[in-house]
Scaffold this motif. Sequence first.
Motif, PDB file in Angstrom:
ATOM      1  N   HIS A  95       0.806  -1.215   0.000  1.00 29.06           N
ATOM      2  CA  HIS A  95       0.000   0.000   0.000  1.00 29.06           C
ATOM      3  C   HIS A  95       0.837   1.262   0.000  1.00 29.06           C
ATOM      4  CE1 HIS A  95      -3.822  -2.099   0.394  1.00 29.06           C
ATOM      5  NE2 HIS A  95      -3.075  -3.013   0.952  1.00 29.06           N
ATOM      6  N   PRO A 128       3.948   3.519  -2.257  1.00 35.46           N
ATOM      7  CA  PRO A 128       4.502   3.623  -3.614  1.00 35.46           C
ATOM      8  C   PRO A 128       5.719   2.706  -3.752  1.00 35.46           C
ATOM      9  CG  PRO A 128       4.150   5.802  -2.639  1.00 35.46           C
ATOM     10  CD  PRO A 128       3.976   4.801  -1.541  1.00 35.46           C
ATOM     11  N   GLY A 135       8.961   7.327 -11.317  1.00 39.01           N
ATOM     12  CA  GLY A 135       8.950   5.905 -11.652  1.00 39.01           C
ATOM     13  C   GLY A 135       8.322   5.037 -10.579  1.00 39.01           C
ATOM     14  N   LEU A 136       7.518   5.641  -9.711  1.00 35.26           N
ATOM     15  CA  LEU A 136       6.852   4.871  -8.660  1.00 35.26           C
ATOM     16  C   LEU A 136       5.422   4.536  -9.076  1.00 35.26           C
ATOM     17  CD1 LEU A 136       8.062   6.848  -5.526  1.00 35.26           C
ATOM     18  CD2 LEU A 136       8.918   4.667  -6.393  1.00 35.26           C
TER      19      LEU A 136
END
Lengths: 368, 368
Positions: A325, A327, A363-364
């Motif tokens: 839950h 990133p 990029g998460l």
Amino acid sequence: MDVDARVEAWASLQLLHGLPARTLVTLLKHFGGPVELHAASQRSLAKLVSPEVASVIERGPDPAVLETTLTWLREPCHGLAAWDDTDYPSALLAIADPPPVFYYAGRRELLNRPAIAIVGSRNATPQGLEHAEAFAAALSAAGLTIVSGLASGIDAAAHRGGLAAVGSSVAVVGTGLDRVYPPSNRELAQRLERDGGMLSEFAMGTPPLPENFPRRNRVISGLSRGVLVVEATLNSGSLITARLAAEQGREVFAIPGSIHSPFSKGAHRLIRDGAKLVETAQDVLEELGIEVTDHARGTAPPSGEASKAPAAEGTSAKVLAAMGHDPAGIDVLARRTGLAAEAITVALVELEVAGRVLSLPGGLYQRR
Amino acid sequence: MDVDARVEAWASLQLLHGLPARTLVTLLKHFGGPVELHAASQRSLAKLVSPEVASVIERGPDPAVLETTLTWLREPCHGLAAWDDTDYPSALLAIADPPPVFYYAGRRELLNRPAIAIVGSRNATPQGLEHAEAFAAALSAAGLTIVSGLASGIDAAAHRGGLAAVGSSVAVVGTGLDRVYPPSNRELAQRLERDGGMLSEFAMGTPPLPENFPRRNRVISGLSRGVLVVEATLNSGSLITARLAAEQGREVFAIPGSIHSPFSKGAHRLIRDGAKLVETAQDVLEELGIEVTDHARGTAPPSGEASKAPAAEGTSAKVLAAMGHDPAGIDVLARRTGLAAEAITVALVELEVAGRVLSLPGGLYQRR
């Protein structure tokens, strides 16, 4: 469109300065209505009010401002609602100090729909904006009109979510309706005027004066069965709206968050003071005693697609499970699943298309 | 160390099966004490209890188990506490069903210190473990003894935090005190026996039976002025402990979190049911009416270094501000600050050393 005598009389009354609401009630009762009040002689007025108030009424409003107002009222879907209108919002009439008259642009029938206010900080977090929009969409889908204040941040996200479903959305603003504040919400204001509603008790041309905003907040809560605070710092105006809601006997709801986030401190204070902690739109509907539709069900706040998305399968399911839950980046997911980076990239695209994950900066990816 | 007759009599009584607490009270009152009860003839017993109970007492415990128990009791700092002990915990005596006798290893004076229980899920998040340890350390520094259940996850973190300060920590376990469950906490159990306390109402050799744990939970809350639930899923045993605490008239505290985390759902349910939402150790102390020390002050739960860390300056301050309250990677921080990746790396190392940020898996950093 023509403006009838009654509307013109109300607009004139609204533009008078120094006429207390209590006095107005007395005068309207005595003379029978706004048109009759306007036609009253100074002598008959002087029997009921001070000479100062009598001369304010006799003199009437600034003709230029009145003309601006009447021009605005002649536009399609522009109008005003006064105490003696049958569709003046009944929820608003129940508060201690309902505005005698307000200007309104948009779908008139929204004024008497069950409504909920969603408010919060202007500088909210991405997560907060997502919550505001998702809760608003789900509550709107359940038939509630979303009321907010057209501010940046949580307010704007709540309006967008409300507009996405049947309940739509109404903005209560602190300026004249011929102005949009903040200017960055101009397009949103246009959508609200077309598909929802814009409401103000302030005269045309009124700039965004700080002293008008707390006054405006009582109308936001007054129109609503409850107020949901999504993210709020301890000095946020949302806490004032929540306090007013409690004083008006309306429900107060708040979404909790990290104890380290300054944007959750306001919600946490409200919960400590008796607000209902809510995790889903369903929680809100249950507290309000509204039958829960499929749209509002689910453990997380349903955001359109996500609630309808099919369950992820195979690699996608594995990646989703590994995401947890918080990133996570592709490298983390690769380590957690043992899958190759390419396979994960494919799975993430699938999951994003299916509305199950959200791509964040850097990029998460995060579960939605 | 020798075991006196009274202690041996209590150990024997504890080992009898089928002797209800109510009956025990009657017998102790009649005969004057455990030694006298043991010396009673079956005839005199038969006047007060059923023949079955009389023969249970007359027969006495299994000699081998009694010998194991007496051997354990002869060790330094090992003992038992019974109803007629002057230092039997007064908080525990106040519950409906205090254990007539329990075994205890450790610092005896901790039994009557003001205490707070900190409990939560075994599979907690890194953030949850940090909260448990930081709240425990701050509350221990304020003089409260931290009570928990020696489970993995939140319990273990709470014990560690408690041991770090003056209030220390006591574990209430569901096995015999000659066993450690889970085995991974063996070293922690040894520290507790030396610097804190280990407590059990179960006989030596009792394995970790599932049915004993809910029973054990009433002692955790019974020893404490309140129970703080840090992270708990909806099926966590911590919710049982919290419910027992409420029934015993003790305070229940819960730390909120993300509405998307399954580990916050238990805390959120408790808050909805009336538990106090807390953001800091100070909140807990204020609710308990305990004078707040410098250790417990601060907006975030003070974690040793962090609370003493100097304010970040220059580049570090910029990076810290850009970090917000969610995990972020170097690329994200570079975009937000406009700084070069190298400068950010240096700043992050400084911030980590200063105890202001935490390095997470996947190259992410988070404010602590």
